[in-house]
Design a protein around this motif. Structure first.
Motif, mmCIF file in Angstrom:
data_model
loop_
_atom_site.group_PDB
_atom_site.id
_atom_site.type_symbol
_atom_site.label_atom_id
_atom_site.label_comp_id
_atom_site.label_asym_id
_atom_site.label_seq_id
_atom_site.Cartn_x
_atom_site.Cartn_y
_atom_site.Cartn_z
ATOM 1 N N ILE A 38 -4.441 1.824 0.441
ATOM 2 C CA ILE A 38 -5.138 1.855 1.727
ATOM 3 C C ILE A 38 -4.410 0.921 2.683
ATOM 4 C CG2 ILE A 38 -7.273 1.267 2.910
ATOM 5 C CD1 ILE A 38 -8.756 2.011 0.345
ATOM 6 N N GLU B 89 -18.347 5.476 -6.126
ATOM 7 C CA GLU B 89 -17.716 5.121 -4.853
ATOM 8 C C GLU B 89 -16.379 4.418 -5.069
ATOM 9 O OE1 GLU B 89 -20.897 4.200 -1.426
ATOM 10 O OE2 GLU B 89 -21.243 3.094 -3.252
ATOM 11 N N THR C 13 -7.028 0.117 8.892
ATOM 12 C CA THR C 13 -8.451 0.108 8.560
ATOM 13 C C THR C 13 -9.179 -0.972 9.351
ATOM 14 O OG1 THR C 13 -7.833 0.800 6.352
ATOM 15 C CG2 THR C 13 -10.063 0.040 6.635
ATOM 16 N N ARG D 94 -22.437 8.786 9.677
ATOM 17 C CA ARG D 94 -21.401 9.760 9.330
ATOM 18 C C ARG D 94 -20.141 9.046 8.832
ATOM 19 N NH1 ARG D 94 -21.975 15.232 10.549
ATOM 20 N NH2 ARG D 94 -20.082 15.349 9.310
ATOM 21 N N LEU D 95 -19.767 7.980 9.546
ATOM 22 C CA LEU D 95 -18.517 7.291 9.194
ATOM 23 C C LEU D 95 -18.602 6.666 7.809
ATOM 24 C CD1 LEU D 95 -17.349 5.544 12.469
ATOM 25 C CD2 LEU D 95 -16.249 7.403 11.265
ATOM 26 N N ARG E 208 -15.791 4.252 3.853
ATOM 27 C CA ARG E 208 -15.732 3.696 2.500
ATOM 28 C C ARG E 208 -14.639 2.640 2.419
ATOM 29 N NH1 ARG E 208 -15.998 9.042 0.169
ATOM 30 N NH2 ARG E 208 -18.182 9.608 0.060
ATOM 31 N N ALA E 209 -13.541 2.900 3.132
ATOM 32 C CA ALA E 209 -12.452 1.911 3.118
ATOM 33 C C ALA E 209 -12.912 0.612 3.769
ATOM 34 C CB ALA E 209 -11.224 2.469 3.834
ATOM 35 N N MET F 197 -8.439 11.155 3.509
ATOM 36 C CA MET F 197 -8.131 10.846 4.908
ATOM 37 C C MET F 197 -7.410 12.033 5.541
ATOM 38 S SD MET F 197 -8.949 8.129 6.471
ATOM 39 C CE MET F 197 -8.620 7.253 7.974
ATOM 40 N N THR G 98 -22.951 5.796 -0.655
ATOM 41 C CA THR G 98 -22.566 6.894 0.220
ATOM 42 C C THR G 98 -22.395 8.200 -0.538
ATOM 43 O OG1 THR G 98 -20.265 6.355 -0.085
ATOM 44 C CG2 THR G 98 -21.363 5.331 1.769
ATOM 45 N N ALA G 99 -22.362 8.128 -1.861
ATOM 46 C CA ALA G 99 -22.227 9.351 -2.657
ATOM 47 C C ALA G 99 -22.856 9.074 -4.007
ATOM 48 C CB ALA G 99 -20.752 9.705 -2.838
ATOM 49 N N PHE H 41 -14.687 -3.130 -6.558
ATOM 50 C CA PHE H 41 -15.556 -3.277 -5.393
ATOM 51 C C PHE H 41 -16.972 -3.382 -5.951
ATOM 52 C CE2 PHE H 41 -12.085 -0.355 -3.965
ATOM 53 C CZ PHE H 41 -11.346 -1.333 -3.351
ATOM 54 N N HIS I 276 -8.653 7.599 -1.156
ATOM 55 C CA HIS I 276 -8.688 7.429 0.296
ATOM 56 C C HIS I 276 -7.662 8.288 1.020
ATOM 57 C CE1 HIS I 276 -9.193 5.207 4.070
ATOM 58 N NE2 HIS I 276 -7.869 5.196 4.149
ATOM 59 N N GLU J 96 -15.946 -0.614 3.731
ATOM 60 C CA GLU J 96 -16.800 -1.338 2.780
ATOM 61 C C GLU J 96 -15.974 -1.894 1.625
ATOM 62 O OE1 GLU J 96 -21.049 -0.558 2.411
ATOM 63 O OE2 GLU J 96 -20.507 1.527 2.755
ATOM 64 N N ALA J 97 -14.971 -1.121 1.217
ATOM 65 C CA ALA J 97 -14.093 -1.606 0.154
ATOM 66 C C ALA J 97 -13.341 -2.849 0.621
ATOM 67 C CB ALA J 97 -13.118 -0.511 -0.252
ATOM 68 N N ARG K 6 -19.849 7.854 5.271
ATOM 69 C CA ARG K 6 -19.585 8.846 4.222
ATOM 70 C C ARG K 6 -18.177 9.388 4.308
ATOM 71 N NH1 ARG K 6 -25.317 11.649 5.136
ATOM 72 N NH2 ARG K 6 -26.526 9.893 4.398
ATOM 73 N N MET K 7 -17.423 8.917 5.305
ATOM 74 C CA MET K 7 -16.037 9.369 5.449
ATOM 75 C C MET K 7 -15.148 8.368 4.717
ATOM 76 S SD MET K 7 -16.353 11.891 7.580
ATOM 77 C CE MET K 7 -14.932 12.030 8.529
ATOM 78 N N PRO K 8 -13.907 8.783 4.434
ATOM 79 C CA PRO K 8 -13.026 7.836 3.750
ATOM 80 C C PRO K 8 -12.854 6.536 4.522
ATOM 81 C CG PRO K 8 -11.874 9.841 4.426
ATOM 82 C CD PRO K 8 -13.316 10.105 4.568
ATOM 83 N N ILE K 9 -12.844 6.625 5.838
ATOM 84 C CA ILE K 9 -12.604 5.391 6.600
ATOM 85 C C ILE K 9 -13.764 4.422 6.433
ATOM 86 C CG2 ILE K 9 -13.529 6.324 8.780
ATOM 87 C CD1 ILE K 9 -10.546 4.005 8.560
ATOM 88 N N PHE L 168 0.830 -1.208 0.000
ATOM 89 C CA PHE L 168 0.000 0.000 0.000
ATOM 90 C C PHE L 168 0.867 1.261 0.000
ATOM 91 C CE2 PHE L 168 0.626 -0.740 4.500
ATOM 92 C CZ PHE L 168 0.767 0.524 5.036
ATOM 93 N N TYR M 4 -13.255 19.346 5.176
ATOM 94 C CA TYR M 4 -13.511 18.028 4.620
ATOM 95 C C TYR M 4 -14.569 18.092 3.537
ATOM 96 C CZ TYR M 4 -15.210 13.344 3.976
ATOM 97 O OH TYR M 4 -15.602 12.179 3.394
ATOM 98 N N LEU N 129 -20.024 -1.610 -4.450
ATOM 99 C CA LEU N 129 -20.016 -0.144 -4.365
ATOM 100 C C LEU N 129 -20.349 0.402 -5.751
ATOM 101 C CD1 LEU N 129 -16.820 0.589 -2.228
ATOM 102 C CD2 LEU N 129 -19.002 -0.297 -1.502
#
Lengths: 297, 461
Positions: free
Chosen positions: B323, A116, B328, B298-299, B306-307, A127, B442-443, A109, A123, B309-310, B301-304, A91, A143, A112
């Motif tokens: 990532i 997404e 994560t 909220r989480l 999404r990560a 982040m 989420t988006a 994914f 990320h 779920e990815a 929709r945040m990068p974390i 990574f 953000y 998604l």
């Protein structure tokens, strides 16, 4: 002739990725044996070879999915910053050294949406913008702005990959060719300097191959990203690549421009095979070429 | 609609005949199967002799159930299901009903007015059962399931030892309040932090594990925590548990201790009752559960988020996108565990007593079952599943009329695990992806379309 192209390349150009004496051993099997090549900045370098030659293994070494048994892989960024990829985690290679990759068997994914998928690729940028989640959770405007920007980046790549109409559909619902393009767009969303594509044209029909060629050309032209690709589809390789490296049984058998490689008897022998009675002839020819190549150094 | 009406008509007589045939056949098979198992029973009489009881009546019931059941299935239920499936395939109506669109808002309002409503309906003392046994009990499970949803539903890490974090939270409050006299409002966040810390401790060794192996190790982790609680008697008092855990106060303003001068009932000159405390606890757990939901939303929709779920979808692809899967996974474990810890400290405050008995594997299994039944990742589905599962088993206690049917010895509570299992099997056959199988993106660029469950993955570690 051979030596000339090789020397001029190394002398004048600016290598972005330098693989030196790479070896990878799986138990008793030497998958790659003392393999060296250079990919020039802003060029499309193709890595070709028969099945099982070790092309994907080279990729996995470059992108950190395998730790090479021996050798050095140097990535030199635009700013002159150098990374030794064999020492980084997979990574970190994408995040810090800016080398992104796609996979031979598509890895999207699938649950998604297309959009997404592209946001997940951003990320690390997001982040940081979200203050490692804490600030974003509090709903700070920084953000929100970054999130809106990330959607714009995604929109840019969706337009390039001709996927904008499917942006809100699940990635797993796309047809095969679109999934290939999406994987490339997703890799580009990480903001790479080198993009490694593992058989991007596999399973594409001629029309889709053509679209892929266009996409890769425009990636190189517009974002200045260098491309390293593995490909079996010679129409793609010969059409778009500036530099071709041929691998057989883990060893480099040819290296040069597409035209040069196309006419290299070693390559022809590797790909087409030769009749038993022609073997000696070919070997002689090869020795002859190697002799001249060695002589001119 | 048209599908439902015309399909039975077109094949009407034919279908009934076939159903009758299959029903009789099922009856014969059932007779053959059960004649020796059910029709005959061997018992000992008072002289210790083996006697053969003949139970033809019971056998007849078994056979009749099989035959009639088969007949009904073939003649009515299956055509109905087919019609439904055909109707579902037809494009769904453009705008959903008002109720469906605003389901969560309506649910929150309903929950807010639930305690006063119960007091109005059943009186102050009578509301206890409805607020405590149903309201609080269900909300605890909703919160636990929402917490576990982060780990299992979003990040796709199968955790069979989630109850360990519940235990850590409960014991953190029980022990720290007893040994150091700290109040609930200090210990609530602390319990969450401690549970999150234990979540990380669990996370580190299991980072490399996937799927079944991960499940086994988390299961073992849950048992380790329970066994430590049993055997570390000097601190935890072992199987006796910790009792006399102080009650929570309304932010220190009003207390619910009977002797305290600032007692809530006294302050408002109300008659003494434990119902006020329960109502307060109801709102407390409601707030905690809503906090869990809010943070999860909220989480996501945040990068974390999404990560996470990815990560559930494809871990290797995550790594290829730069990532860091280690952090994560650890954040998923620790944030999930944190909510378990909150719920645990609430549990301790509600019961006033904690013992290792409350943190057995079955609890983990129930929480996981709720998450799976509800549809992994869906907050609404999980809440519905918790109401059905926990509320359903509580409701069984109320079904005294069943005694009239099955005799006075019948205790419906004893059948709850049977019904629980049956309900799970039925739901999983009927809706393999849980109540809410689809996933909200989420988006979106143009329109928000739910992602069908057939595309999402369950995760493999």
């Amino acid at each position: 002739m051979v030596s000339e192209t090789m020397t001029t390349n190394t002398m004048t150009a600016d290598p972005i990725l330098k693989v030196e004496h790479l070896s990878m051993r799986f138990g008793g099997l030497m998958a790659i044996n003392d393999f060296s090549f250079e990919a020039q900045r802003g060029e499309i370098t193709a890595l070709i070879g028969p099945n099982g030659a070790g092309k994907t293994t080279v990729f996995n070494c470059v992108t950190g999915f395998y730790k090479p048994t021996m050798g050095m892989i140097t990535m030199r960024q635009k700013g002159g910053k150098e990374f030794l990829l064999e020492r980084l985690n997979d990574f970190e290679i994408t995040r810090d050294a800016k080398v992104a990759r796609t996979f031979q068997n598509i890895r999207l994914f699938s649950g998604l949406t297309v959009l997404e998928n592209l946001l997940v690729a951003q990320h690390n940028t997001l982040m940081k913008a979200s203050g490692y989640t804490v600030l974003g959770l509090l709903g700070l405007p920084g953000y929100k702005k970054a999130a809106a920007e990330s959607i714009e980046v995604a929109r840019h790549w969706l337009e390039k990959a001709d996927l904008i109409a499917r942006a809100d559909d699940p990635a797993g619902d796309l047809p095969y060719g679109a999934q290939r393009r999406l994987e490339i767009a997703r890799a580009m969303c990480t903001g790479p300097e080198v993009l490694c594509l593992d058989e991007p044209a596999a399973g594409l029909n001629p029309r889709e191959s053509l679209a892929l060629n266009e996409l890769l050309r425009s990636i190189r032209k517009d974002s200045g990203t260098s491309i390293l690709l593995i490909e079996h589809d010679m129409s793609v390789v010969m059409e778009i690549s500036d530099h071709v490296v041929v691998l057989e049984y883990g060893q480099k058998i040819s290296d040069g421009t597409p035209d040069h490689v196309k006419n290299d008897p070693k390559v022809i022998a590797a790909y087409l095979g030769v009749e038993d009675d022609e073997v000696e002839e070919v070997i002689e020819e090869i020795e002859e070429i190697e002799g001249t190549a060695g002589g001119s150094h | 609609m048209s599908n439902i009406s015309h399909s039975p008509e077109s094949a009407g007589g034919n279908l009934t005949a076939r159903a009758l045939r299959e029903g009789i056949f099922a009856g014969i098979v059932a007779l053959g199967l059960f004649v020796l198992f059910v029709g005959l029973e061997t018992t000992q009489n008072i002289r210790n002799e083996l006697v053969l009881n003949q139970r033809w009546g019971l056998l007849a019931i078994f056979v009749a159930v099989a035959a009639v059941g088969r007949f009904l299935t073939v003649a009515y239920i299956r055509p109905w299901m087919d019609a439904r499936k055909a109707a579902a395939k037809a494009p769904a109506e453009a705008d959903e009903s008002f109720f469906k669109r605003n389901f969560s808002k309506i649910a929150i309002v309903a929950l807010l007015i639930y305690p006063p409503l119960m007091v109005m309906l059943f009186g102050v003392q009578g509301s206890l059962k409805w607020v405590d046994n149903f309201g609080i009990q269900i909300l605890i499970y909703v919160m636990l399931a929402w917490g576990l949803n982060i780990v299992v539903g979003l990040a796709g890490l199968l955790d069979l030892g989630y109850v360990a974090f519940y235990a850590v939270g409960a014991y953190s409050y029980a022990l720290l309040s007893q040994y150091f006299g700290l109040s609930f409002w200090i210990l609530l966040p602390l319990a969450g932090i401690l549970a999150a810390f234990w979540g990380m401790i669990l996370g580190f060794p299991v980072l490399r594990l996937k799927g079944d192996y991960l499940a086994i190790v988390t299961l073992a982790f849950g048992e380790i925590i329970r066994l430590v609680l049993i055997n570390w008697t000097e601190v935890t008092r072992g199987t006796f548990g910790v009792s006399g855990i102080p009650k929570a106060s309304v932010f220190g303003i009003w207390s619910f201790d009977v002797s305290a001068p600032n007692n809530f009932a006294k302050a408002f000159s109300l008659p003494m009752s434990s119902a006020y405390y329960k109502i307060f606890l109801f709102y407390l757990i409601l707030a905690l559960a809503l906090l869990t939901a809010y943070v999860t939303i909220r989480l996501r929709r945040m990068p974390i988020g999404r990560a996470w779920e990815a990560l559930r979808e494809d871990e290797i692809a995550c790594r290829s996108l730069g990532i860091n899967t280690v952090t994560t996974k650890l954040t998923a474990f620790s944030i999930g565990a944190m909510f378990g810890g909150f719920a645990g400290s609430f549990f301790a405050v509600r019961q006033g007593f904690v013992s290792p008995e409350s943190f057995v594997f079955l609890e983990s299994a129930i929480i996981l079952a709720i998450v799976v039944l509800g549809g992994m990742g869906s907050l609404v589905g999980i809440a519905v599943a918790a109401v059905v599962m926990v509320g359903g088993t509580e409701l069984l206690r109320e079904m005294t009329f069943l005694k009239a049917i099955f005799g006075p010895d019948f205790t419906p509570e004893l059948y709850r695990m049977l019904i629980f299992g049956l309900a799970m099997v039925i739901v999983m056959v009927w809706k393999p992806r849980g109540f809410v199988g689809s996933r909200e993106p989420t988006a979106f660029l143009k329109e928000r379309k739910a992602v069908s469950g057939s595309f999402t993955k369950e995760g493999h570690g």
